[in-house]
Scaffold this active site. Structure first.
Site, PDB file in Angstrom:
ATOM      1  N   TYR A  22      -1.640  -2.393   6.309  1.00  0.00           N
ATOM      2  CA  TYR A  22      -2.520  -3.289   6.675  1.00  0.00           C
ATOM      3  C   TYR A  22      -2.763  -3.330   8.197  1.00  0.00           C
ATOM      4  CZ  TYR A  22      -2.604  -4.683   1.794  1.00  0.00           C
ATOM      5  OH  TYR A  22      -2.533  -4.555   0.483  1.00  0.00           O
ATOM      6  N   SER A  47      -7.995  -3.183  -2.486  1.00  0.00           N
ATOM      7  CA  SER A  47      -8.818  -2.199  -2.113  1.00  0.00           C
ATOM      8  C   SER A  47     -10.060  -1.837  -3.005  1.00  0.00           C
ATOM      9  CB  SER A  47      -7.814  -0.646  -2.268  1.00  0.00           C
ATOM     10  OG  SER A  47      -6.966  -0.653  -1.145  1.00  0.00           O
ATOM     11  N   ASP A  60      -3.841  -1.802  -6.844  1.00  0.00           N
ATOM     12  CA  ASP A  60      -4.503  -2.321  -5.594  1.00  0.00           C
ATOM     13  C   ASP A  60      -5.742  -2.998  -5.766  1.00  0.00           C
ATOM     14  OD1 ASP A  60      -4.900  -3.140  -2.860  1.00  0.00           O
ATOM     15  OD2 ASP A  60      -4.815  -1.104  -2.083  1.00  0.00           O
ATOM     16  N   ARG A 108       0.758  -1.230   0.140  1.00  0.00           N
ATOM     17  CA  ARG A 108      -0.051   0.060  -0.099  1.00  0.00           C
ATOM     18  C   ARG A 108       0.975   1.183  -0.019  1.00  0.00           C
ATOM     19  NH1 ARG A 108      -5.467  -1.711   3.205  1.00  0.00           N
ATOM     20  NH2 ARG A 108      -6.100  -2.945   1.482  1.00  0.00           N
ATOM     21  N   GLN A 126      -1.134   2.264  -5.982  1.00  0.00           N
ATOM     22  CA  GLN A 126      -2.431   2.358  -5.897  1.00  0.00           C
ATOM     23  C   GLN A 126      -3.614   1.803  -7.071  1.00  0.00           C
ATOM     24  OE1 GLN A 126      -3.490   6.603  -4.565  1.00  0.00           O
ATOM     25  NE2 GLN A 126      -2.723   6.092  -2.596  1.00  0.00           N
TER      26      GLN A 126
END
Length: 387
Positions: A237, A141, A138, A130, A135
């Site tokens: 996390y 997410s 991911d 992360r 991003q």
């Protein structure tokens, strides 16, 4: 010869997503890559073969042919993430081939060992760090966003009340009270969705740093008098806490939960059983007709009474333990997953070649097998292999 990327139908039960969509195919074609799609691979998600053909993909009727011709196999679920059927796909793969998928390397490491013995280069999408640069890749997410949304819809269907306040000629209806445990991506989306539906929302997380995010969505942050040091690991996390912390947390949460119409729990730790946060006595303090939606059901559940994949009632309280919620929204889930995967592939390929040894944090942290070995240190520890 261009690098070929193969996509096959998913075989995990009720999995309706597809790893690449036609838009992602177009993106990869522009990068001089050659997508190979099994006939019907995207049909359950709402993407017909004609759309793939129009985007420039090569469609093939046989699953075996995809595995034979592809340099890279991309799946939503493979190895440990497809526990009953992973071995049949592994038998079709060859030494030196690359696999990119959700593979559950920490929760189910034995299939990873088998992939190493087969000579595969395996990338686990669950392990994408992360960091800002990752991003766009991911998948956890992007899929958690949809799970958080769908959890609220499930709750709204089960609750024998409406969410918003209504002022009518017959009197005022008070809004439903909804409490979210865990303000990660799924939790924050649940907060936002419940607020849009008009509920009065509060939320709790072991990480005090998320308070601002919770309040920015119009929810109240529930503060418990607990020490929560190091509640987040270096990858962003949640970290597992000790038993005493969870025991004290449950005691304090009991009073909050007893006041709620809906509780949505999302607390999970990668590769471990979900923390038990909602006990039977806590459920029994809730009013009949109340609802718990346990998004950690796949990891054993945050609620003591959760039955994964079922909706039950206990003393009038509904307890839902949904599994694989993103697959129930396959069109948009596939869109997001495919964008993540396409970005990952484009980052992985350097100078027209797959480079698993690149000096790149994203590549290094997601690579689990290479050159006949399990190379990811955390997975090696799970397998009892030397560091």
């Amino acid at each position: 010869m261009p690098i070929t990327i193969g996509v096959v139908k998913e075989t995990f039960p009720e999995e309706r997503r597809v790893a690449l969509t036609p838009n992602a195919v177009t993106q990869l074609k522009k990068a001089a890559l050659e997508p190979l799609i099994e006939n019907g691979a995207g049909a359950a998600a709402g993407f017909p073969d004609a759309a793939y053909a129009e985007a420039g993909a090569t469609l093939l009727p046989a699953r075996e042919e995809i595995f034979r011709r592809a340099d890279i196999i991309v799946q939503v679920r493979a190895l440990g993430a497809n526990p009953d059927r992973w071995s049949s796909d592994l038998a079709l793969m060859r030494e030196g081939q690359t696999l990119i998928a959700l593979v559950e390397p920490l929760a189910a490491p034995d299939p990873v060992r088998a992939a190493a013995e087969r000579g595969l280069t395996t990338f686990a999408l669950e392990l994408i760090p992360r960091i800002t640069r990752a991003q766009t890749m991911d998948v956890l997410s992007s899929q958690a966003n949809l799970a958080g949304y769908k959890a609220v819809i499930i709750a709204a269907q089960l609750l024998p009340k409406i969410f918003p306040m209504m002022m009518t000629a017959a009197g005022t209806i008070t809004p439903a009270r909804l409490f979210v445990i865990g303000a990660g991506v799924a939790g924050l989306q649940a907060i936002a969705t419940a607020r849009r539906l008009g509920a009065v929302v509060s939320a709790y997380d072991v990480r005090p740093a998320v308070r601002e995010q919770i309040e920015s969505l119009g929810a109240r942050f529930v503060e418990l008098p607990l020490e929560a040091r190091d509640a987040q690991d270096a990858s962003g996390y949640a970290r597992a806490m000790d038993e005493e912390f969870y025991r004290r947390q449950a005691e304090l949460l009991g009073d909050v939960i007893a006041e709620q119409d809906v509780v949505i729990s999302t607390a999970a730790v990668p590769g471990q059983r979900a923390p038990l946060l909602i006990t039977r006595p806590m459920v029994e303090r809730m009013a009949p007709g109340s609802v718990i939606v346990d998004l950690a059901a796949e990891r054993g559940g945050n609620c003591e009474l959760t039955r994964p994949g079922e909706i039950i009632q206990h003393r009038g309280v509904y307890i839902s333990g949904p599994l694989n919620l993103p697959a129930t929204l396959p069109f948009h889930a596939s869109q997001l997953f495919a964008r993540n995967v396409a970005a990952f592939i484009l980052n992985l390929i350097r100078n027209g070649q797959i480079d698993p040894t690149a000096d790149d944090q994203i590549v290094a942290e997601t690579l689990v097998t290479y050159a006949g070995q399990v190379v990811h240190q955390r997975v090696r520890q799970k397998l009892g292999l030397a560091a």
